[in-house]
Write a protein that holds these residues in place. Structure first.
Motif, PDB file in Angstrom:
ATOM      1  N   LEU A 185      19.987  34.897  62.886  1.00  0.00           N
ATOM      2  CA  LEU A 185      20.762  33.843  63.657  1.00  0.00           C
ATOM      3  C   LEU A 185      19.703  33.145  64.485  1.00  0.00           C
ATOM      4  O   LEU A 185      19.646  32.186  64.696  1.00  0.00           O
ATOM      5  N   LEU A 186      18.807  34.074  65.047  1.00  0.00           N
ATOM      6  CA  LEU A 186      17.869  33.669  66.180  1.00  0.00           C
ATOM      7  C   LEU A 186      16.553  33.085  65.423  1.00  0.00           C
ATOM      8  O   LEU A 186      15.744  32.480  66.119  1.00  0.00           O
ATOM      9  N   VAL A 187      16.392  32.913  64.224  1.00  0.00           N
ATOM     10  CA  VAL A 187      15.353  32.233  63.530  1.00  0.00           C
ATOM     11  C   VAL A 187      15.778  30.713  63.484  1.00  0.00           C
ATOM     12  O   VAL A 187      14.935  29.887  63.828  1.00  0.00           O
ATOM     13  N   SER A 188      17.030  30.407  63.568  1.00  0.00           N
ATOM     14  CA  SER A 188      17.384  28.866  63.379  1.00  0.00           C
ATOM     15  C   SER A 188      16.785  28.282  64.732  1.00  0.00           C
ATOM     16  O   SER A 188      16.239  27.182  64.782  1.00  0.00           O
ATOM     17  N   PRO A 189      17.069  28.786  65.821  1.00  0.00           N
ATOM     18  CA  PRO A 189      16.428  28.107  67.051  1.00  0.00           C
ATOM     19  C   PRO A 189      14.909  28.048  67.181  1.00  0.00           C
ATOM     20  O   PRO A 189      14.319  27.053  67.744  1.00  0.00           O
ATOM     21  N   LEU A 190      14.412  28.934  66.482  1.00  0.00           N
ATOM     22  CA  LEU A 190      13.009  29.102  66.599  1.00  0.00           C
ATOM     23  C   LEU A 190      12.317  28.106  65.808  1.00  0.00           C
ATOM     24  O   LEU A 190      11.454  27.259  66.157  1.00  0.00           O
ATOM     25  N   VAL A 191      12.876  27.700  64.583  1.00  0.00           N
ATOM     26  CA  VAL A 191      12.508  26.644  63.758  1.00  0.00           C
ATOM     27  C   VAL A 191      12.742  25.296  64.499  1.00  0.00           C
ATOM     28  O   VAL A 191      11.709  24.491  64.578  1.00  0.00           O
ATOM     29  N   SER A 192      13.925  25.268  64.916  1.00  0.00           N
ATOM     30  CA  SER A 192      14.464  23.849  65.562  1.00  0.00           C
ATOM     31  C   SER A 192      13.469  23.362  66.798  1.00  0.00           C
ATOM     32  O   SER A 192      13.208  22.390  66.888  1.00  0.00           O
ATOM     33  N   LEU A 193      13.199  24.484  67.618  1.00  0.00           N
ATOM     34  CA  LEU A 193      12.407  24.286  68.937  1.00  0.00           C
ATOM     35  C   LEU A 193      10.921  24.005  68.551  1.00  0.00           C
ATOM     36  O   LEU A 193      10.318  23.144  68.898  1.00  0.00           O
ATOM     37  N   LEU A 194      10.383  24.825  67.647  1.00  0.00           N
ATOM     38  CA  LEU A 194       9.110  24.383  67.196  1.00  0.00           C
ATOM     39  C   LEU A 194       8.973  22.946  66.462  1.00  0.00           C
ATOM     40  O   LEU A 194       7.980  22.214  66.982  1.00  0.00           O
ATOM     41  N   LEU A 195       9.802  22.744  65.784  1.00  0.00           N
ATOM     42  CA  LEU A 195       9.870  21.142  65.105  1.00  0.00           C
ATOM     43  C   LEU A 195      10.083  20.132  66.434  1.00  0.00           C
ATOM     44  O   LEU A 195       9.477  19.083  66.353  1.00  0.00           O
ATOM     45  N   GLY A 196      11.061  20.530  67.426  1.00  0.00           N
ATOM     46  CA  GLY A 196      11.180  19.720  68.338  1.00  0.00           C
ATOM     47  C   GLY A 196      10.114  19.519  69.491  1.00  0.00           C
ATOM     48  O   GLY A 196       9.752  18.252  69.730  1.00  0.00           O
ATOM     49  N   LEU A 226      19.194  11.790  73.121  1.00  0.00           N
ATOM     50  CA  LEU A 226      20.236  12.669  73.120  1.00  0.00           C
ATOM     51  C   LEU A 226      20.397  13.484  71.768  1.00  0.00           C
ATOM     52  O   LEU A 226      20.211  14.428  71.686  1.00  0.00           O
ATOM     53  N   PRO A 227      20.497  12.770  70.664  1.00  0.00           N
ATOM     54  CA  PRO A 227      20.329  13.462  69.378  1.00  0.00           C
ATOM     55  C   PRO A 227      19.243  14.052  68.873  1.00  0.00           C
ATOM     56  O   PRO A 227      19.267  15.308  68.480  1.00  0.00           O
ATOM     57  N   LEU A 228      17.943  13.572  69.457  1.00  0.00           N
ATOM     58  CA  LEU A 228      16.716  14.283  69.253  1.00  0.00           C
ATOM     59  C   LEU A 228      16.679  15.766  70.154  1.00  0.00           C
ATOM     60  O   LEU A 228      16.348  16.798  69.565  1.00  0.00           O
ATOM     61  N   ILE A 229      17.095  15.886  71.226  1.00  0.00           N
ATOM     62  CA  ILE A 229      17.397  16.891  72.109  1.00  0.00           C
ATOM     63  C   ILE A 229      18.276  17.746  71.601  1.00  0.00           C
ATOM     64  O   ILE A 229      17.913  18.946  71.468  1.00  0.00           O
ATOM     65  N   LEU A 230      19.532  17.322  70.994  1.00  0.00           N
ATOM     66  CA  LEU A 230      20.454  18.360  70.579  1.00  0.00           C
ATOM     67  C   LEU A 230      20.091  18.835  69.098  1.00  0.00           C
ATOM     68  O   LEU A 230      20.383  20.151  68.784  1.00  0.00           O
ATOM     69  N   ILE A 231      19.195  18.134  68.322  1.00  0.00           N
ATOM     70  CA  ILE A 231      18.743  18.622  66.984  1.00  0.00           C
ATOM     71  C   ILE A 231      17.777  19.883  67.526  1.00  0.00           C
ATOM     72  O   ILE A 231      17.666  20.808  66.701  1.00  0.00           O
ATOM     73  N   HIS A 233       6.589  10.468  59.916  1.00  0.00           N
ATOM     74  CA  HIS A 233       6.322  11.952  60.271  1.00  0.00           C
ATOM     75  C   HIS A 233       7.480  12.623  61.024  1.00  0.00           C
ATOM     76  O   HIS A 233       7.937  13.493  60.797  1.00  0.00           O
ATOM     77  N   ARG A 234       7.624  11.910  62.074  1.00  0.00           N
ATOM     78  CA  ARG A 234       8.658  12.339  62.735  1.00  0.00           C
ATOM     79  C   ARG A 234      10.167  12.366  62.405  1.00  0.00           C
ATOM     80  O   ARG A 234      10.815  13.182  62.379  1.00  0.00           O
ATOM     81  N   THR A 235      10.505  11.243  61.405  1.00  0.00           N
ATOM     82  CA  THR A 235      11.600  11.475  60.631  1.00  0.00           C
ATOM     83  C   THR A 235      11.746  12.526  59.550  1.00  0.00           C
ATOM     84  O   THR A 235      12.750  13.082  59.583  1.00  0.00           O
ATOM     85  N   SER A 236      10.669  12.611  58.943  1.00  0.00           N
ATOM     86  CA  SER A 236      10.375  13.870  57.994  1.00  0.00           C
ATOM     87  C   SER A 236      10.676  15.154  58.919  1.00  0.00           C
ATOM     88  O   SER A 236      11.440  16.007  58.473  1.00  0.00           O
ATOM     89  N   MET A 237      10.298  15.378  60.175  1.00  0.00           N
ATOM     90  CA  MET A 237      10.363  16.593  60.733  1.00  0.00           C
ATOM     91  C   MET A 237      11.851  16.585  61.364  1.00  0.00           C
ATOM     92  O   MET A 237      12.282  17.762  61.482  1.00  0.00           O
ATOM     93  N   VAL A 238      12.492  15.548  61.531  1.00  0.00           N
ATOM     94  CA  VAL A 238      13.749  15.725  62.199  1.00  0.00           C
ATOM     95  C   VAL A 238      14.680  16.108  60.936  1.00  0.00           C
ATOM     96  O   VAL A 238      15.489  17.193  61.103  1.00  0.00           O
ATOM     97  N   VAL A 239      14.536  15.788  59.764  1.00  0.00           N
ATOM     98  CA  VAL A 239      15.321  16.053  58.626  1.00  0.00           C
ATOM     99  C   VAL A 239      15.007  17.412  58.218  1.00  0.00           C
ATOM    100  O   VAL A 239      15.851  18.298  58.118  1.00  0.00           O
ATOM    101  N   CYS A 240      13.822  17.971  58.193  1.00  0.00           N
ATOM    102  CA  CYS A 240      13.678  19.336  57.934  1.00  0.00           C
ATOM    103  C   CYS A 240      14.186  20.331  59.165  1.00  0.00           C
ATOM    104  O   CYS A 240      14.792  21.275  58.622  1.00  0.00           O
ATOM    105  N   SER A 241      14.135  19.705  60.380  1.00  0.00           N
ATOM    106  CA  SER A 241      14.547  20.612  61.263  1.00  0.00           C
ATOM    107  C   SER A 241      16.166  21.144  61.188  1.00  0.00           C
ATOM    108  O   SER A 241      16.742  21.983  61.272  1.00  0.00           O
ATOM    109  N   VAL A 242      17.001  19.922  60.685  1.00  0.00           N
ATOM    110  CA  VAL A 242      18.294  19.897  60.683  1.00  0.00           C
ATOM    111  C   VAL A 242      18.527  20.747  59.650  1.00  0.00           C
ATOM    112  O   VAL A 242      19.248  21.540  59.338  1.00  0.00           O
TER     113      VAL A 242
END
Length: 192
Positions: A74-85, A140-145, A46-55
């Motif tokens: 533009l501001l929707v992008s961080p919303l999605v990535s942070l929720l999934l993060g 680090l990659p997860l945090i950056l994603i 599930h975590r892997t799927s969420m990472v792929v979805c986030s990217v």
């Protein structure tokens, strides 16, 4: 009434004798071990799927926002990535808790009983080891994603603000999510 009470007492005694049987205890322990290992593997999937979805989603939204020069988009992008993060951190914590339980309840007692037994969870139990070994290739990659879309989108959105009434609420949510994400990372740093 007394026969019902005697019947219940008999069932309790029978259950106690089964529960005290070492074979029963080992079967329960093995079943728990297998179940938790399966749960860990599912959570990792599930975590892997969420990472792929986030990217995928945050990159697409960021691309559309840049193409249309739309601050709110533009501001929707961080919303999605942070929720999934935040969800990814939650999954990591659950995986860590399952691993800790298996180490403490299964592997450590086996190690004490059978010298030389060394289970996988026991070998990976030191949080300092985990962080040192995983910071560059994993953490680090997860945090950056989760955070890179905010680092790219927020300055671009501020430059292309357009309607402040549309951008300000989304920017406020982005900042709040970033704070929640950072708090969760710090709070659960030993489980990541």
């Amino acid at each position: 009434m007394d026969s019902h009470h005697d019947n219940e007492a008999g069932k309790i005694l029978a259950l106690r004798s089964v529960a005290e049987d070492p074979k029963f205890a080992s079967e329960v322990l093995l079943a728990e071990y297998r179940t938790l290992r399966e749960e860990i593997l599912k959570k990792m999937d599930h975590r892997t799927s969420m990472v792929v979805c986030s990217v995928t989603v945050s990159s697409a939204v960021l691309g559309f926002g840049i193409d249309r020069q739309s601050g709110p988009l533009l501001l929707v992008s961080p919303l999605v990535s942070l929720l999934l993060g935040i969800l990814i951190v939650f999954h990591n914590v659950q995986i860590g808790e399952c691993s800790d339980h298996l180490r403490k309840q299964v592997e450590d007692p086996l190690f004490e009983t059978f010298q030389g037994f060394y289970g996988w969870h026991r070998g990976k139990s030191d949080p300092k080891y985990r962080v040192k070994q995983r910071i560059i290739p994993y953490l680090l990659p997860l945090i950056l994603i989760a955070t890179a879309p905010a680092m790219v989108a927020v300055p671009l959105a501020l430059a292309n603000m357009g309607s402040l009434a549309l951008s300000l609420p989304v920017l406020t949510v982005d900042v709040a999510l970033l704070a929640i994400y950072a708090t969760q990372l710090i709070k659960h740093r030993t489980k990541l």
